[in-house]
Design an enzyme around this catalytic site. Sequence first.
Site, short mmCIF file in Angstrom:
data_model
loop_
_atom_site.label_atom_id
_atom_site.label_comp_id
_atom_site.label_asym_id
_atom_site.label_seq_id
_atom_site.Cartn_x
_atom_site.Cartn_y
_atom_site.Cartn_z
N ASP A 18 -3.76 -1.42 7.75
CA ASP A 18 -4.36 -2.70 8.18
C ASP A 18 -5.23 -2.54 9.43
O ASP A 18 -6.37 -2.99 9.47
CB ASP A 18 -3.26 -3.72 8.49
CG ASP A 18 -2.64 -4.31 7.22
OD1 ASP A 18 -3.35 -4.41 6.21
OD2 ASP A 18 -1.45 -4.68 7.27
N LYS A 44 6.47 -6.52 4.80
CA LYS A 44 5.90 -5.34 5.46
C LYS A 44 6.89 -4.63 6.40
O LYS A 44 6.85 -3.41 6.53
CB LYS A 44 4.65 -5.72 6.25
CG LYS A 44 3.46 -6.09 5.36
CD LYS A 44 2.22 -6.34 6.19
CE LYS A 44 1.08 -6.75 5.29
NZ LYS A 44 -0.20 -6.81 5.99
#
Length: 276
Positions: A103, A66
């Site tokens: 997220d 990420k």
Amino acid sequence: MKKWFAVIGNPISHSLSPNMHETWLKQLSIEASYIPIQVEQDHLEQAVKSLKLLGCSGWNVTVPFKEEIIPFLDEVDDSAKGIGAVNTVVKTLENKYIGYNTDGLGFIESLGSIKSDHNILMIGAGGAARGIAHAFKSLGFTQLTIANRTLEKAKVLGDELKIGQAVTLEEAENTLNKFDIVVQTTPLGMKNNDASLPIKLNLLKGNAIVADIVYNPLVTPFLEEAKKYNVQTINGLGMLVHQGALAFSYWNGVKPDTNGMIQQLIEQIGGNYVNR
Ligand code: ATR
């Protein structure tokens, strides 16, 4: 050309995302596929080049890439820049690949209707906490307390956000009745991990909402403890589904069914996910 999406990570075989996205694509009659791709640690740059070359329409990024993926993208949206991590890549009409982070916003959507003057306690100050804290800030929340085992890390995150205050786990425990929403972001209680509680919950406010980002098991020891106080509890499956739904809407311009998906995943993985 038929659209195709992917999720890259390592490991990737356990990911629930392919099943989730394939189901949504079918439900909405969108002609496209979504495939899991395991990328070796040293091959991220080549993998991104290949995805671009092969015209991938967009992909999700999971652990451990990420943060590392950022330099290989054409642009990074402010949401992901602030957090320093990307979980969704979108291909534009000009064939540019832009990184986003869904997220934290996905987590907040999983909480249902909450108000920006709610007083929030976040337990943990790692990568996941960071994403969620930035999302709270971007939505105008102003009362955020970060409690962490290592106080210094909570202070760094609080200072960076400018809306956050840092406390020890003990202080959080002793002032728990101040908080409307308690968010557990540490790996405590996760399958094969330490099952102890990060804080005691005996001072929990009567109408608090308690959320855990862990979804295996679906009911963590922390949520089990919270249930004893008859408060609303939210497991980590909501975050998984809502972050995926946001990515899906960035790619396809339409929001898929999140409630149905949460039910489907509970049936598919079983209430006792940890033993499967
Ligand atoms: P992630 O990216 O999943 O958030 P991380 O960046 O490693 O993972 O962060 C883990 C968080 O859980 C940290 O806040 C960590 O506390 P420290 O900063 O003190 O390390 C917290 N954590 C992990 N194990 C813990 C434990 N046994 N008790 C309390 N907090 C714990």
